[in-house]
Design an enzyme around this catalytic site. Sequence first.
Site, PDB file in Angstrom:
ATOM      1  N   ASN A 152       0.825  -1.203   0.000  1.00  0.00           N
ATOM      2  CA  ASN A 152       0.000   0.000   0.000  1.00  0.00           C
ATOM      3  C   ASN A 152       0.866   1.263   0.000  1.00  0.00           C
ATOM      4  O   ASN A 152       1.434   1.619  -1.020  1.00  0.00           O
ATOM      5  CB  ASN A 152      -0.952  -0.053   1.205  1.00  0.00           C
ATOM      6  CG  ASN A 152      -1.932   1.089   1.245  1.00  0.00           C
ATOM      7  OD1 ASN A 152      -2.165   1.751   0.237  1.00  0.00           O
ATOM      8  ND2 ASN A 152      -2.521   1.341   2.389  1.00  0.00           N
ATOM      9  N   CYS A 153       1.001   1.944   1.113  1.00  0.00           N
ATOM     10  CA  CYS A 153       1.700   3.224   1.178  1.00  0.00           C
ATOM     11  C   CYS A 153       3.005   3.091   1.955  1.00  0.00           C
ATOM     12  O   CYS A 153       3.228   2.101   2.651  1.00  0.00           O
ATOM     13  CB  CYS A 153       0.804   4.283   1.813  1.00  0.00           C
ATOM     14  SG  CYS A 153       0.058   3.783   3.385  1.00  0.00           S
ATOM     15  N   MET A 183       2.021   8.402   5.966  1.00  0.00           N
ATOM     16  CA  MET A 183       2.340   7.824   4.655  1.00  0.00           C
ATOM     17  C   MET A 183       1.213   8.193   3.693  1.00  0.00           C
ATOM     18  O   MET A 183       0.140   7.592   3.726  1.00  0.00           O
ATOM     19  CB  MET A 183       2.463   6.305   4.754  1.00  0.00           C
ATOM     20  CG  MET A 183       3.576   5.834   5.660  1.00  0.00           C
ATOM     21  SD  MET A 183       3.658   4.025   5.789  1.00  0.00           S
ATOM     22  CE  MET A 183       2.288   3.698   6.906  1.00  0.00           C
ATOM     23  N   CYS A 236      -1.820   9.869   2.906  1.00  0.00           N
ATOM     24  CA  CYS A 236      -2.923  10.651   3.462  1.00  0.00           C
ATOM     25  C   CYS A 236      -2.862  10.734   4.981  1.00  0.00           C
ATOM     26  O   CYS A 236      -2.587  11.769   5.555  1.00  0.00           O
ATOM     27  CB  CYS A 236      -4.249  10.049   3.015  1.00  0.00           C
ATOM     28  SG  CYS A 236      -5.686  10.766   3.818  1.00  0.00           S
ATOM     29  N   SER A 238      -2.144   7.478   7.083  1.00  0.00           N
ATOM     30  CA  SER A 238      -1.669   6.227   7.676  1.00  0.00           C
ATOM     31  C   SER A 238      -0.346   6.472   8.400  1.00  0.00           C
ATOM     32  O   SER A 238       0.624   6.932   7.795  1.00  0.00           O
ATOM     33  CB  SER A 238      -1.484   5.172   6.579  1.00  0.00           C
ATOM     34  OG  SER A 238      -1.054   3.951   7.125  1.00  0.00           O
ATOM     35  N   ASN A 267       2.915   0.212   4.734  1.00  0.00           N
ATOM     36  CA  ASN A 267       1.644  -0.391   5.126  1.00  0.00           C
ATOM     37  C   ASN A 267       1.267  -1.426   4.072  1.00  0.00           C
ATOM     38  O   ASN A 267       1.474  -1.201   2.879  1.00  0.00           O
ATOM     39  CB  ASN A 267       0.555   0.679   5.232  1.00  0.00           C
ATOM     40  CG  ASN A 267      -0.802   0.105   5.584  1.00  0.00           C
ATOM     41  OD1 ASN A 267      -1.578  -0.273   4.715  1.00  0.00           O
ATOM     42  ND2 ASN A 267      -1.101   0.051   6.871  1.00  0.00           N
ATOM     43  N   TYR A 289      -7.359   2.175  12.044  1.00  0.00           N
ATOM     44  CA  TYR A 289      -7.160   3.188  11.015  1.00  0.00           C
ATOM     45  C   TYR A 289      -8.489   3.870  10.705  1.00  0.00           C
ATOM     46  O   TYR A 289      -9.475   3.205  10.387  1.00  0.00           O
ATOM     47  CB  TYR A 289      -6.611   2.461   9.782  1.00  0.00           C
ATOM     48  CG  TYR A 289      -6.407   3.235   8.517  1.00  0.00           C
ATOM     49  CD1 TYR A 289      -5.263   3.998   8.331  1.00  0.00           C
ATOM     50  CD2 TYR A 289      -7.308   3.137   7.471  1.00  0.00           C
ATOM     51  CE1 TYR A 289      -5.030   4.656   7.138  1.00  0.00           C
ATOM     52  CE2 TYR A 289      -7.089   3.790   6.268  1.00  0.00           C
ATOM     53  CZ  TYR A 289      -5.947   4.548   6.109  1.00  0.00           C
ATOM     54  OH  TYR A 289      -5.722   5.198   4.919  1.00  0.00           O
ATOM     55  N   GLU A 336     -13.272   7.846   0.497  1.00  0.00           N
ATOM     56  CA  GLU A 336     -13.718   8.689  -0.619  1.00  0.00           C
ATOM     57  C   GLU A 336     -14.933   8.106  -1.330  1.00  0.00           C
ATOM     58  O   GLU A 336     -15.985   8.722  -1.399  1.00  0.00           O
ATOM     59  CB  GLU A 336     -12.576   8.879  -1.613  1.00  0.00           C
ATOM     60  CG  GLU A 336     -12.980   9.725  -2.797  1.00  0.00           C
ATOM     61  CD  GLU A 336     -11.895   9.829  -3.837  1.00  0.00           C
ATOM     62  OE1 GLU A 336     -12.241  10.106  -4.991  1.00  0.00           O
ATOM     63  OE2 GLU A 336     -10.718   9.628  -3.503  1.00  0.00           O
ATOM     64  N   GLY A 349      -8.760  13.823   2.988  1.00  0.00           N
ATOM     65  CA  GLY A 349      -7.402  14.026   3.453  1.00  0.00           C
ATOM     66  C   GLY A 349      -6.487  14.679   2.446  1.00  0.00           C
ATOM     67  O   GLY A 349      -5.395  15.111   2.781  1.00  0.00           O
TER      68      GLY A 349
END
Length: 726
Positions: free
Chosen positions: A189-190, A399, A401, A403, A422, A558, A563, A697
């Site tokens: 992910n991020c 990370m 937005c 996280s 993540n 989290y 969105e 975010g």
Amino acid sequence: MQVHKEEKMTQKTIFIQKRDGRKQDFDVQKITQALSQATQQLDQKYSLEEAREMAFEVESKVDNLTEEVRGSLTTTNIDEVVLEVLEQKDYPFLAEAYIHRREEKAKGRKDRRDVNVMIQQLLQQDKTIVNENANKDSNVFNTQRDLTAGIVGKAIGLKLLPTHVANAHEKGEIHYHDLDYTPYSPMSNCCLIDFQSMFEEGFQIGNAEVESPRSIQTAAAQTAQIIANVASSQYGGCSFDRIDEILAPYAEINYEKHLKTAQEWLEDKEKQQAFAYEKTKKDIYDAMQSLEYEINTLYTSQGQTPFTTIGFGLGTNWIEREIQKAIFKIRIEGLGKEKRTAIFPKLIFTLKDGLNLKPADPNYDIKQLAIECSIKRMYPDIISYDKIVELTGSFKAPMGCRSFLQGWKNDAGEDVTAGRMNLGVVTLNIPRIAMEAEGNKTRFFEMLEERLFILKDALLFKARRVMEAVPENAPILYQYGAFGDRLESKDDVSKLFLNRRATVSLGYIGLYEAATVFYGPEWEDNQAAKDFTIEILSLLKQNADEWSDAYDLHFSVYSTPSESLTDRFCKIDTEKFGLVSDITDKGYYTNSFHYDVRKNPTPFEKLDFEKDYAPLTSGGFIHYCEYPKLSSNPKALEAVWDYAYDKIGYLGTNTPIDQCFECHFEGEFLPTAEGFKCPQCGNTNPETCDVVKRTCGYLGNPQKRPMAEGRHKEIKARVKHMKGAE
């Protein structure tokens, strides 16, 4: 939602074999809901009480079955009993509607896994597909290609998921995020990119071996190259944390070069230093401006601008200060000849007492520049140094937005943030559980535990799938330093994830709506209601902590930036429960732990209300405050920042910054069914106006890239709220 008395409980423990192979307790409430939904298709309506009575008759028949039969009941058997009851009561039309509902649900499950059906929806510009991500322009070829590939990925991914996880996702009980990328591919992910080691040790992209930069201009160019490559190798956001401190040594090289040149032409030392200072200052500005433009003109393989965040504010020497100031001045200036607001990179400015928080602090002047920038361009968001350390165990930027990594030390005892990541998010639909429980808190928490069991399996599957990657799948991440340690081609990538080095996130949505089911829509000042929401998040954190101990990953809670999910969950639940006042009738669910956007708390009241939640959701969180236009009152924004410093860790600004280039209006455009329009001249042309809104975010331009319908409705409510605040 009206609170109902507890349903009659069946006297015998009866288990039902679900279609996905799981066994669940027989639940008469589900029969009531199914019959109630079936009646909505008929001209002749049946009351909820009538649906309950029919459901109780089904329960009675099930109770009277032999023990042998009850031991092997399936959902199909229950459907047969329901139809038998309807036949006995002479309700042929309701029986037909019940059968039709079952067939429609089966067809929906099939269609969601049928690539051809989904591609037809894309070709027909289905809004649920083309508006899923406000950072993607579905009009351009590479985005269309990515959306097409995503449809294939989703269809295959649903088949790869454990059956009970796939079913829960399709029903809207949970949301398995980024299904268009994972589990079809073992992507992560991020992350926080380890820029420092990549600059110092060099790296490779494609066929080019890149050496350590010898100027800040080269370092900025390499930054853009790294971001583009990392963003194409994962599906989440990426951050350059402490950019001012990490780029400073390369600006120092510029300074030394300019000083050497000055020494060849000037005898006076002060003039030599002044020349080198001014030339380096200009180099810093040009490098940061180039980086701003490069990030906003990049397209990744996913067909979008890389979701990039830069964190800064802790640097103290003159070069670090100049980098901070340049970032703000360039953002304030705007992009292009019309001076539009830049969407990326997301700016995160760190406030720290003794450094920049108070007038006597050495970098207080940069805080004033940050305030000006936030008023004019909505960024920067701010993070409070001391509070972030308290909440997450060490200091770092988020990370992408929101996280956040948790504090982690390597074998040498050194705190490590850069190069960590993540592995993904799965989100829980909390309002769904509250409405299904129908006012019974005991039932609510029992169902919450059941859903968390499914969610745990989903997160484990997501994390284990990422561990199936090999270093060659994403060389920039695994072999060339973005994830810190540089692996050999045969190394196991899980060494970068286990021992709690990586996070995997348990998300949630709709805390406001869940409390509304039990306490009504005006519950924010009701301590019992607040305690109920705290209890929900405490249970999530307790489970996440237990899973972390059991599986050697860091499971974090989290606060999901939902969105399109705010729209998806609400739409599915509207189909199931109908229009429920203050819950589904709004057309969206409230993001995270946020205060209801339809109300008008002061920023201070909102922060006081929300501050109790972040300690339970340290894996990802952000607070927003809504303001009218602030250009004439910057001290008001500073007062909120100062008030927030020791209460919350991460704060964003929502203030009207829309611009019309035809009539020169600046402020808040009006949301309409067709989009956003200038309140002064009615302009809706995206070429002659700049409409910028917060989208979970980060900033987005809904004139150019339409957002999910639920998000549009939430922004409409927010605009109404801000008008009231004026």
